[in-house]
Design a protein around this motif. Structure first.
Motif, PDB file in Angstrom:
ATOM      1  N   UNK A 189       0.790 -40.702  86.037  1.00 39.66           N
ATOM      2  CA  UNK A 189       1.036 -39.784  84.926  1.00 39.66           C
ATOM      3  C   UNK A 189       0.896 -38.344  85.388  1.00 39.66           C
ATOM      4  N   UNK A 190       1.564 -37.441  84.688  1.00 40.28           N
ATOM      5  CA  UNK A 190       1.470 -36.017  85.016  1.00 40.28           C
ATOM      6  C   UNK A 190       0.036 -35.520  84.831  1.00 40.28           C
ATOM      7  N   UNK A 191      -0.647 -36.026  83.797  1.00 40.48           N
ATOM      8  CA  UNK A 191      -2.031 -35.602  83.556  1.00 40.48           C
ATOM      9  C   UNK A 191      -2.939 -35.980  84.718  1.00 40.48           C
ATOM     10  N   UNK A 192      -2.802 -37.201  85.226  1.00 35.31           N
ATOM     11  CA  UNK A 192      -3.635 -37.641  86.350  1.00 35.31           C
ATOM     12  C   UNK A 192      -3.330 -36.832  87.607  1.00 35.31           C
ATOM     13  N   UNK A 193      -2.041 -36.582  87.844  1.00 36.13           N
ATOM     14  CA  UNK A 193      -1.683 -35.804  89.039  1.00 36.13           C
ATOM     15  C   UNK A 193      -2.171 -34.368  88.903  1.00 36.13           C
ATOM     16  N   UNK A 194      -2.047 -33.780  87.721  1.00 36.43           N
ATOM     17  CA  UNK A 194      -2.516 -32.410  87.509  1.00 36.43           C
ATOM     18  C   UNK A 194      -4.005 -32.292  87.782  1.00 36.43           C
ATOM     19  N   UNK A 195      -4.784 -33.254  87.303  1.00 38.85           N
ATOM     20  CA  UNK A 195      -6.225 -33.222  87.532  1.00 38.85           C
ATOM     21  C   UNK A 195      -6.549 -33.331  89.019  1.00 38.85           C
ATOM     22  N   UNK A 226       1.649 -28.218  92.571  1.00 35.63           N
ATOM     23  CA  UNK A 226       1.747 -28.334  91.114  1.00 35.63           C
ATOM     24  C   UNK A 226       2.246 -29.716  90.750  1.00 35.63           C
ATOM     25  N   UNK A 227       2.002 -30.109  89.504  1.00 33.76           N
ATOM     26  CA  UNK A 227       2.426 -31.401  88.979  1.00 33.76           C
ATOM     27  C   UNK A 227       3.351 -31.168  87.795  1.00 33.76           C
ATOM     28  N   UNK A 256      -8.866 -38.783  98.010  1.00 37.44           N
ATOM     29  CA  UNK A 256     -10.266 -38.456  98.305  1.00 37.44           C
ATOM     30  C   UNK A 256     -10.907 -37.695  97.143  1.00 37.44           C
ATOM     31  N   UNK A 257     -10.193 -36.714  96.603  1.00 37.69           N
ATOM     32  CA  UNK A 257     -10.818 -35.849  95.595  1.00 37.69           C
ATOM     33  C   UNK A 257     -10.783 -36.440  94.190  1.00 37.69           C
ATOM     34  N   UNK A 258      -9.804 -37.337  93.915  1.00 38.50           N
ATOM     35  CA  UNK A 258      -9.661 -37.817  92.539  1.00 38.50           C
ATOM     36  C   UNK A 258      -9.347 -39.303  92.435  1.00 38.50           C
TER      37      UNK A 258
END
Length: 258
Positions: free
Chosen positions: A137-143, A177-178, A219-221
């Motif tokens: 999802x765009x939300x998951x990628x943005x985070x 960016x996502x 790694x980060x998310x």
């Protein structure tokens, strides 16, 4: 056999009188070709098209083709570059037509110009990548992108023929960016989530690849696409202070921020 005089090349070839820089694309299934496979294909196309290519001196002459910043195997690209030396002048548009006709579909010649200083290598220090992530999802990628950009450094391991190397991915990522996919485009996740990662990545040694950036997001998310991502390089060039990439085939330019 005649002896080679001091200061002279063995089996001298005709001199190079012109250099042309070429932009080409690697598309579709041919994204799985290695750089060496692409280079062989171009060399064959040069011969088939009757291009007056210059050759190196010596007893095993090679065509004077130089490459810069080849895309990794498995990635597509709309911005690959090489330079060819010629023994007689050729119009760049004629070279584009001749080479494109001699190459297989999927390796497509897009543009060409007569080479001018600075060198092609000095005109490229970054790439823009667009990565399709079906099932994300765009939300998951943005985070995940925000978490990566918030760091000063993030090192990932890469297994290379010479052994395991550590690469600072964060230092190489100039921007990221996502976004959601273009509604006109078709994606493998028809009807489902599909986020698009756009990242401008500086050239480093070793080069940071799209899969390194995805590894950093993991790694980060903990971001792990459920199906393989599809990466396409859309541009290469000099990164200016506005985050834009100058066209390597265009005139040199220096941009200052107002």
């Amino acid at each position: 056999m005649a002896r080679v005089k001091a200061g002279e090349a063995a089996n001298p070839a005709p001199p190079t009188v012109q250099r042309i820089r070429v932009r080409f694309a690697k598309r579709g299934r041919l994204r799985f070709l290695s750089h060496r496979d692409v280079a062989r294909s171009v060399e064959r196309a040069v011969r088939r098209a009757g291009v007056p290519v210059a050759h190196s001196h010596g007893f095993s002459p090679h065509p004077r083709l130089s490459w810069v910043g080849a895309a990794p195997t498995g990635t597509a690209s709309e911005a690959e570059y090489f330079e060819v030396g010629l023994t007689s002048p050729v119009e760049p548009s004629a070279l584009v037509s001749a080479l494109d006709a001699a190459l297989p579909d999927g390796i497509d010649i897009l543009d060409a110009v007569v080479a001018e200083a600075p060198s092609l290598a000095d005109r490229i220090d970054a790439s823009r990548w667009v990565v399709e992530l079906p099932g994300v999802s765009v939300a998951d990628l943005s985070a995940a992108v925000e978490a990566l950009l918030a760091l000063d450094t993030l090192v990932v391991d890469r297994v290379m023929p010479s052994g395991r190397r550590q690469i600072d991915v964060r230092a190489a990522v100039a921007s990221a960016s996502a976004t959601a996919p273009d509604s006109r485009a078709s994606h493998t996740s028809a009807g489902g989530d599909c986020a698009i990662l756009t990242a401008v990545v500086r050239q480093t040694t070793p080069a940071v690849r799209p899969d390194d950036v995805l590894g950093a997001l993991d790694v980060v998310a903990g971001l792990r696409p459920p199906v393989p991502a599809k990466a396409t390089r859309t541009a290469q060039g000099l990164l200016d202070d506005r985050g834009e990439l100058a066209d390597p085939l265009g005139p040199p330019r220096v941009t200052t921020q107002v």
